[in-house]
Every structure is written in structure tokens, then in C-alpha cells.
Scaffold this motif. Structure first.
Motif, PDB file in Angstrom:
ATOM      1  N   UNK A 155      66.991  49.571  -2.086  1.00 34.26           N
ATOM      2  CA  UNK A 155      68.318  50.169  -2.228  1.00 34.26           C
ATOM      3  C   UNK A 155      68.586  51.209  -1.136  1.00 34.26           C
ATOM      4  N   UNK A 156      67.571  52.023  -0.838  1.00 31.60           N
ATOM      5  CA  UNK A 156      67.775  53.125   0.103  1.00 31.60           C
ATOM      6  C   UNK A 156      68.068  52.648   1.521  1.00 31.60           C
ATOM      7  N   UNK A 157      67.697  51.410   1.826  1.00 37.42           N
ATOM      8  CA  UNK A 157      67.926  50.859   3.164  1.00 37.42           C
ATOM      9  C   UNK A 157      69.142  49.944   3.187  1.00 37.42           C
ATOM     10  N   UNK A 158      70.034  50.099   2.206  1.00 37.16           N
ATOM     11  CA  UNK A 158      71.166  49.172   2.083  1.00 37.16           C
ATOM     12  C   UNK A 158      72.467  49.915   1.845  1.00 37.16           C
ATOM     13  N   UNK A 159      73.538  49.137   1.687  1.00 36.04           N
ATOM     14  CA  UNK A 159      74.852  49.703   1.384  1.00 36.04           C
ATOM     15  C   UNK A 159      74.915  50.256  -0.025  1.00 36.04           C
ATOM     16  N   UNK A 160      73.865  50.067  -0.815  1.00 31.75           N
ATOM     17  CA  UNK A 160      73.828  50.625  -2.172  1.00 31.75           C
ATOM     18  C   UNK A 160      73.411  52.086  -2.158  1.00 31.75           C
ATOM     19  N   UNK A 161      72.966  52.588  -1.005  1.00 29.74           N
ATOM     20  CA  UNK A 161      72.440  53.947  -0.923  1.00 29.74           C
ATOM     21  C   UNK A 161      73.517  54.931  -0.501  1.00 29.74           C
ATOM     22  N   UNK A 162      73.184  56.201  -0.640  1.00 33.02           N
ATOM     23  CA  UNK A 162      74.013  57.270  -0.123  1.00 33.02           C
ATOM     24  C   UNK A 162      73.829  57.360   1.392  1.00 33.02           C
ATOM     25  N   UNK A 163      74.623  58.177   2.038  1.00 42.41           N
ATOM     26  CA  UNK A 163      74.516  58.315   3.484  1.00 42.41           C
ATOM     27  C   UNK A 163      73.174  58.847   3.930  1.00 42.41           C
ATOM     28  N   UNK A 164      72.493  59.619   3.064  1.00 42.24           N
ATOM     29  CA  UNK A 164      71.197  60.179   3.438  1.00 42.24           C
ATOM     30  C   UNK A 164      70.040  59.259   3.091  1.00 42.24           C
ATOM     31  N   UNK A 165      70.348  58.052   2.599  1.00 42.32           N
ATOM     32  CA  UNK A 165      69.293  57.103   2.267  1.00 42.32           C
ATOM     33  C   UNK A 165      68.750  57.231   0.864  1.00 42.32           C
ATOM     34  N   UNK A 166      69.225  58.215   0.103  1.00 37.78           N
ATOM     35  CA  UNK A 166      68.763  58.352  -1.275  1.00 37.78           C
ATOM     36  C   UNK A 166      69.583  57.436  -2.176  1.00 37.78           C
ATOM     37  N   UNK A 167      69.081  57.212  -3.380  1.00 38.04           N
ATOM     38  CA  UNK A 167      69.778  56.352  -4.330  1.00 38.04           C
ATOM     39  C   UNK A 167      69.704  56.996  -5.705  1.00 38.04           C
ATOM     40  N   UNK A 168      70.841  56.990  -6.418  1.00 34.34           N
ATOM     41  CA  UNK A 168      70.925  57.613  -7.739  1.00 34.34           C
ATOM     42  C   UNK A 168      70.828  56.529  -8.798  1.00 34.34           C
ATOM     43  N   UNK A 195      58.246  56.982  -5.958  1.00 34.26           N
ATOM     44  CA  UNK A 195      59.323  57.596  -5.171  1.00 34.26           C
ATOM     45  C   UNK A 195      59.675  58.985  -5.715  1.00 34.26           C
ATOM     46  N   UNK A 196      59.740  59.988  -4.862  1.00 36.81           N
ATOM     47  CA  UNK A 196      60.129  61.333  -5.311  1.00 36.81           C
ATOM     48  C   UNK A 196      61.537  61.286  -5.911  1.00 36.81           C
ATOM     49  N   UNK A 197      61.742  62.062  -6.971  1.00 38.52           N
ATOM     50  CA  UNK A 197      63.061  62.048  -7.614  1.00 38.52           C
ATOM     51  C   UNK A 197      63.392  63.448  -8.123  1.00 38.52           C
ATOM     52  N   UNK A 198      64.677  63.695  -8.308  1.00 43.85           N
ATOM     53  CA  UNK A 198      65.147  64.941  -8.886  1.00 43.85           C
ATOM     54  C   UNK A 198      66.347  64.635  -9.768  1.00 43.85           C
ATOM     55  N   UNK A 199      66.501  65.411 -10.822  1.00 48.75           N
ATOM     56  CA  UNK A 199      67.596  65.197 -11.755  1.00 48.75           C
ATOM     57  C   UNK A 199      68.909  65.642 -11.143  1.00 48.75           C
ATOM     58  N   UNK A 200      69.958  64.862 -11.363  1.00 54.24           N
ATOM     59  CA  UNK A 200      71.287  65.205 -10.887  1.00 54.24           C
ATOM     60  C   UNK A 200      72.254  65.185 -12.059  1.00 54.24           C
ATOM     61  N   UNK A 201      73.267  66.016 -11.989  1.00 54.48           N
ATOM     62  CA  UNK A 201      74.263  66.080 -13.047  1.00 54.48           C
ATOM     63  C   UNK A 201      75.651  66.158 -12.446  1.00 54.48           C
ATOM     64  N   UNK A 202      76.638  65.824 -13.247  1.00 61.49           N
ATOM     65  CA  UNK A 202      78.026  65.981 -12.827  1.00 61.49           C
ATOM     66  C   UNK A 202      78.544  64.820 -12.028  1.00 61.49           C
ATOM     67  N   UNK A 203      79.846  64.551 -12.201  1.00 61.66           N
ATOM     68  CA  UNK A 203      80.476  63.458 -11.501  1.00 61.66           C
ATOM     69  C   UNK A 203      81.195  63.899 -10.260  1.00 61.66           C
TER      70      UNK A 203
END
Length: 203
Positions: A155-168, A195-203
Motif C-alpha cells: 500500500x505504501x508504494x502505491x496510490x493507496x498511500x499518503x504523500x509521505x508513503x504512510x498508510x492509515x 511495520x511501525x504504527x501510531x494511533x490517529x484520530x479525527x477526520x
């Protein structure tokens, strides 16, 4: 005694010559066990032309080979005119489907495998989710470390990822939404480095 020793020498010389001619060495692998395995793995002898010529969007997915992740070429079909948010989901679904496809015969011979099983579905964010959230029908925590690494790195290497290469990613329940990244350590040893991960909140 001397005569007998001298007459035996020609026979020994012939035997030595025959052994040398056969290429017999003390370190050779015994032929009873078949040919020694090839040391060239995780490298296809020839490019998979079918993957490159298939209609659709060219992508790369990460398969397992030995103890690492290796990128291979695939294609996914995306509906023309799809909005950006819908396109991300379609690309992610296509990538998941490709990860679940058994490797081709040449890929199998080169040592490629996959730990991602078919049937996993992807949807977009729910109300309250970050807008780039991809929700899987299987919770990421329930995937094996190998499968999670394959999904995140693909996912991180595709159009499914964010601009920084991370994926939620999130699962089908209300458990936390997390942002994952693919690192060199994960690609090198996905079985021992999640894979390192961190919790995200909010839309």
C-alpha cells in the motif's frame, strides 16, 4: 618384494588418472542426493511479461522470498473517472487481491510465496475516521506479521498511500485507527519487524 611394488605403480597411476578425469573431489556433493540446489533465489530468470502486458494500472506488490519482502510487477483494474477517495479504495482492493494470488510458476521456482489470504475486503473511512483511512474486513492486528508487512509495504508504494508513503488502516470494528509505515527493517525481516504504527484520530 621390490618387483611387486614396481609393477603395482602403473595400476595406481591409471586409477589416479581415471579419478582425476571424472572430476571427483573430496568436497563434491554426493550424486545420490541429486544436484546441489541453486543459490540464486528471489531473482526471476526472465521478467514476467504477462504481468507487464496485462491491461490495467501497473503496480508493484511485495511478496515473501526467504526472510525478506521483494517487489514484483502486477496490474490492477481501476474504474475510469472514479473520484480520488473511491480510486484509493479501488487500488487498495486490487492490490490486496493481487497479494492473495498464488505466485506464478517462475516465481515459485525463484522462491516467492505470499502470506495474504483471499477474501479480505477494503472500504473507505467511516464518519469520524481520518479521510485517508482504509478499513479492512480483517483487523490488521489479526494478520500475521508477514501478511501485515506485505499489505503495508504494498500500500505504501502505491496510490493507496499518503504523500509521505504512510498508510492509515483499521479493521471492521471500532478499534483504533493507526498509521503504518514500511521501513527497510520491515522489508528485510518482516517476520521479526512489524511495520511501525501510531494511533490517529479525527477526520
Amino acid at each position: 618384494m621390490t618387483v611387486r611394488r614396481l609393477t603395482a605403480l602403473p595400476g595406481l597411476a591409471v586409477l589416479a588418472a581415471l579419478l582425476a578425469g571424472c572430476g571427483i573431489r573430496a568436497t563434491e556433493v554426493p550424486t545420490d542426493y541429486g544436484p546441489a540446489p541453486s543459490r540464486v533465489r528471489c531473482s526471476l530468470a526472465e521478467p514476467d511479461v504477462s504481468a507487464r502486458t496485462a491491461p490495467g494500472l501497473p503496480v508493484r506488490v511485495f511478496l515473501l522470498c526467504g526472510s525478506s519482502l521483494v517487489a514484483v510487477d502486477r496490474t490492477v483494474r481501476v474504474q475510469d473517472g472514479a473520484a480520488d477517495s473511491a480510486r484509493r479504495v479501488l487500488v487498495a482492493q486490487g492490490l490486496l487481491d493481487q497479494l492473495a494470488v498464488p505466485p506464478s510458476d517462475p516465481e515459485k521456482e525463484a522462491g516467492y510465496t505470499t502470506d495474504v489470504h483471499g477474501g479480505t475486503r477494503v472500504t473507505g473511512p467511516r464518519p469520524g475516521d481520518p479521510e485517508d483511512t482504509l478499513r479492512l474486513s480483517t483487523d490488521p492486528d489479526d494478520l500475521t506479521s508477514f501478511a501485515l508487512a506485505q499489505v503495508v509495504c504494498t500500500f505504501s508504494a502505491s496510490a493507496a498511500a499518503e504523500g509521505d508513503g504512510s498508510v492509515v488502516l483499521a479493521g471492521p470494528t471500532d478499534r483504533s485507527v493507526r498509521r503504518y509505515t514500511c521501513t527497510d527493517e520491515v522489508r528485510a525481516r518482516p517476520g521479526s519487524n512489524e511495520p511501525p504504527s501510531s494511533e490517529v484520530t479525527g477526520g
